[in-house]
Write an enzyme that holds these catalytic residues in place. Structure first.
Site, PDB file in Angstrom:
ATOM      1  N   ASP A 203       0.874  -1.176   0.000  1.00  0.00           N
ATOM      2  CA  ASP A 203       0.000   0.000   0.000  1.00  0.00           C
ATOM      3  C   ASP A 203       0.912   1.227   0.000  1.00  0.00           C
ATOM      4  OD1 ASP A 203      -3.277   0.268   1.135  1.00  0.00           O
ATOM      5  OD2 ASP A 203      -2.080   2.055   0.781  1.00  0.00           O
ATOM      6  N   ASP A 241      -7.649  -4.732  -3.358  1.00  0.00           N
ATOM      7  CA  ASP A 241      -8.803  -3.891  -2.954  1.00  0.00           C
ATOM      8  C   ASP A 241      -8.437  -2.413  -3.178  1.00  0.00           C
ATOM      9  OD1 ASP A 241     -11.374  -3.513  -1.908  1.00  0.00           O
ATOM     10  OD2 ASP A 241     -10.685  -3.440   0.172  1.00  0.00           O
ATOM     11  N   LYS A 270     -13.698  -1.282  -8.483  1.00  0.00           N
ATOM     12  CA  LYS A 270     -14.399  -0.108  -7.930  1.00  0.00           C
ATOM     13  C   LYS A 270     -15.073   0.656  -9.067  1.00  0.00           C
ATOM     14  CE  LYS A 270     -12.113  -0.861  -4.006  1.00  0.00           C
ATOM     15  NZ  LYS A 270     -12.666  -1.171  -2.710  1.00  0.00           N
TER      16      LYS A 270
END
Ligand SMILES: C[S@@+](CC[C@H](N)C(=O)[O-])C[C@H]1O[C@@H](n2cnc3c(N)ncnc32)[C@H](O)[C@@H]1O
Length: 314
Positions: A203, A241, A270
């Site tokens: 991340d 994600d 998304k």
């Protein structure tokens, strides 16, 4: 009793996303409550309809006189029937009381989903039942709830991962190597580490300290999409994600598929705004769905996103 198969399928809309399903179903349909019945006919691409929480795959309509008769029609086919009522709730409850009960208890995780078929039914009017013994979702009416953990995970995102893994009837075991892209604040990493997996979290910002401290967890601060498969090496599972435009995710996943370094994938796609069947996001969803042995679903725990799942069943 007068029962007739319906030659088509029924899509069950997701509350709040009815406009999305309507945007996808450009063909003529019969709508009752949250249910959209579409007849099979040439030109209908049923595989490009994603915004539903269940498809009734073998629908039929039956006329009945009494509550007992309605229940007996259903019981005569199989055990499991989930009600999807939008009218006549009292009559529906009387029919439900005559059917084998379905547990509404929140499930633990991991939980091995039973193989038995899960049907769905509704009342169109006081004497008309619409039902399907086979549905796309294994959960009653497309709904699953978990006995969650309020203390451990730093976000509720782990619930959609649990749901996806239960659907797959498979999850990472101790020592399996998982890449968790877009891992922070760490809900998915927490869920995977609890299974005993080795988790490489990637991340731009770190997961919460208590997740980082779990055995088997390591972290790289990086743009996930500029990491090539050969930078990471073989992994048993790839989870993603990341909030990003769907084509960016697709491009990265294509590299992984070509590398042969991973066989199990769970990625959220998304979305922004309602689906535009001619736009790049929708086109990308279709490209994901076309990848062999994979599916795109809207999970009960998904919000404005879809989930692409490709799991090696061998
Ligand atoms: C929805 S959150 C993920 C939640 C996480 N799965 C959980 O269970 O807690 C999306 C994450 O993607 C990260 N992100 C956005 N763009 C990224 C990129 N290009 N590479 C890596 N991470 C990215 C954000 O920093 C954010 O932490």
């Amino acid at each position: 009793m007068n029962s007739r198969p319906l030659k088509g399928r029924i899509y069950q809309a997701i509350r709040g996303f009815e406009d999305h399903l309507e945007g996808e179903l450009t063909v003529r349909k019969e709508v009752f409550g949250p249910l959209y019945y579409v007849e099979d006919r040439p030109g209908l691409d049923g595989e490009s309809v994603f915004w539903h929480n269940n498809i009734w795959l073998e629908p039929f309509r039956a006329e009945f006189d009494s509550v007992a008769e309605a229940a007996s029609i259903l019981r005569g086919i199989q055990r499991n029937w989930a009600p999807v009522l939008f009218t006549l709730f009292r009559r529906g409850a009387l029919i439900m009381a005559k059917l084998p009960s379905l547990s509404e208890k929140p499930r633990p995780f991991p939980w091995l989903l039973p193989d038995a078929l899960m049907g769905a039914w509704t009342l169109q009017d006081a004497h008309t039942l619409v039902a399907s013994p086979r549905c796309s979702s294994p959960f009653p009416g497309g709904v699953i709830t978990f006995a969650g953990d309020r203390e451990g995970p730093p976000s509720r995102a782990y619930l959609k991962l649990w749901e996806a893994l239960v659907r797959c009837r498979k999850w990472p075991g101790p020592g399996e190597r998982c890449l968790d892209a877009g891992a922070s604040p760490g809900g998915w990493t927490w869920a995977l580490a609890r299974l005993g997996a080795e988790v490489l979290a990637v991340d731009r910002s770190p997961p919460e300290g208590r997740v980082l401290a779990m055995p088997g967890v390591s972290f790289i601060r990086h743009d996930a999409f500029t990491l090539r498969p050969e930078d990471i090496g073989p992994v048993d599972w790839l989870f993603c994600d990341v909030i990003c435009y769907p084509p960016r995710l697709f491009e990265w996943i294509e590299k992984w598929l070509r590398s042969g370094f991973c066989r199990n994938y769970i990625c959220t796609i998304k979305m922004q705004g309602p689906p535009d069947p001619s736009g790049p996001a929708f086109e990308t969803v279709r490209r994901f769905a076309a990848i062999s042995c994979s599916q795109v679903v809207h999970l009960y725990h998904n919000k404005h996103e879809l989930t692409w799942i490709k799991v090696d069943s061998g």
